[in-house]
Write an enzyme that holds these catalytic residues in place. Structure first.
Site, short mmCIF file in Angstrom:
data_model
loop_
_atom_site.label_atom_id
_atom_site.label_comp_id
_atom_site.label_asym_id
_atom_site.label_seq_id
_atom_site.Cartn_x
_atom_site.Cartn_y
_atom_site.Cartn_z
N ASP A 166 2.24 -5.93 1.47
CA ASP A 166 0.94 -5.30 1.21
C ASP A 166 0.53 -4.40 2.37
OD1 ASP A 166 0.90 -6.72 -1.14
OD2 ASP A 166 -0.61 -8.16 -0.49
N GLY A 202 -6.49 -12.54 -0.78
CA GLY A 202 -6.98 -13.38 -1.86
C GLY A 202 -8.36 -12.93 -2.31
N PRO A 256 -4.16 1.45 -15.09
CA PRO A 256 -3.23 0.86 -16.05
C PRO A 256 -2.10 0.14 -15.33
CG PRO A 256 -2.72 3.18 -15.77
CD PRO A 256 -3.95 2.90 -14.93
N GLU A 296 -8.37 -4.29 3.67
CA GLU A 296 -8.07 -5.14 2.52
C GLU A 296 -8.12 -6.60 2.92
OE1 GLU A 296 -4.57 -6.55 -0.51
OE2 GLU A 296 -4.18 -4.77 0.71
N GLY A 297 -8.83 -7.39 2.14
CA GLY A 297 -8.89 -8.82 2.39
C GLY A 297 -7.62 -9.53 1.98
N GLY A 343 -4.79 -7.42 -7.92
CA GLY A 343 -4.25 -6.08 -7.70
C GLY A 343 -4.95 -5.33 -6.58
N LYS A 344 -5.43 -6.05 -5.57
CA LYS A 344 -6.15 -5.43 -4.46
C LYS A 344 -5.35 -4.34 -3.77
CE LYS A 344 -6.84 -8.96 -1.87
NZ LYS A 344 -6.00 -9.85 -2.70
N THR A 345 -4.09 -4.63 -3.46
CA THR A 345 -3.30 -3.67 -2.69
C THR A 345 -3.03 -2.41 -3.49
OG1 THR A 345 -2.26 -5.51 -1.50
CG2 THR A 345 -1.20 -3.36 -1.35
N LYS A 397 -5.02 -4.45 7.22
CA LYS A 397 -4.87 -5.75 6.57
C LYS A 397 -5.00 -6.77 7.70
CE LYS A 397 -3.30 -8.46 3.05
NZ LYS A 397 -3.87 -8.55 1.70
#
Length: 234
Positions: free
Chosen positions: A54, A120, A207, A117-118, A14-16, A37
């Site tokens: 993303d 994976g 959540p 943001e990476g 759930g990085k993005t 990104k």
């Protein structure tokens, strides 16, 4: 300027969602944000070229303007596979040096914080010898780890945190994210275990959000000033 790198315990942590929620939260106290990104694998063809969902979400969440998509996502690859393989298929050679050049170009836009943001997890390869972790270390970023709250999350989180520390990067916080509608069994106990053992504070627990609207999740994070204090090292 402050620079934060968002990594995950695995591909679907759930990085993005977390990264975009951070951008929305920071904007609440007028922090001028840029997002990047650097490498995205998995894109659709549009009239304007390849676009990654993303990267588009990050572009929408940041509040700096007059920034092109190509600056936010300089390397966009069609195949939804490991970036180094997708790049090889596209005849592209990824490298830490190239990503740093793209970052420096984006950072010329006025900003208070650049969020990167990476792709994976922490050790995703760029080529035969370099990984995204090498890029994060070279860029001297603060690292935020996103933990997907599902079976195995304790092991994944502790291993990832150890790898981040071993690399010499600074882990400044972590975010728990519930990626599925039903909470994992004993989620509260799992979170308590991680809070007691991870070497950085929890920035919030997100959540499940069925509409994938990160703006709705911003309120579950620490307040903007507290986040900036952590990210800036104050």
């Amino acid at each position: 300027m402050t620079c934060v790198f968002v990594t995950g315990t695995d591909t679907d942590a759930g990085k993005t969602m977390a990264a975009a929620a951070l951008l929305y939260r920071l904007a609440e106290s007028a922090v001028k944000t840029l997002a990047m990104k650097p490498v995205a694998a998995g894109a659709v063809a549009t009239a304007n070229g390849l676009r990654n969902s993303d990267a588009l979400q990050l572009e929408l969440a940041m509040n700096a303007r007059n920034v092109t998509y190509a600056e936010v996502n300089p390397i966009c690859l069609a195949a939804p596979i490991a970036p180094h393989i997708a790049a090889e298929q596209a005849g592209i050679k990824l490298s830490v040096a190239e990503l740093l050049r793209h970052q420096q170009r984006l950072a010329q836009h006025p900003h208070d914080l650049l969020l990167i943001e990476g792709a994976g997890g922490w050790l995703v390869p760029l080529n035969e010898v370099e990984t995204l972790a090498d890029y994060a270390v070279a860029a001297r970023v603060k690292v935020v780890m996103v933990v997907g709250l599902k079976l195995g999350c304790i092991n994944h989180a502790l291993l990832t945190a150890a790898a981040i520390q071993q690399s010499g990067a600074e882990l400044v916080g972590w975010i728990g994210n519930q990626p599925q509608a039903l909470a994992m069994p004993h989620q509260h106990e799992n979170l308590a275990y991680l809070q007691a053992r991870l070497p950085a504070p929890c920035l919030g627990v997100l959540p499940f959000e069925p509409s994938a609207d990160s703006a709705k999740l911003a309120s579950y994070l620490l307040e903007s000033q507290a986040l900036m204090s952590l990210f800036a090292g104050n």
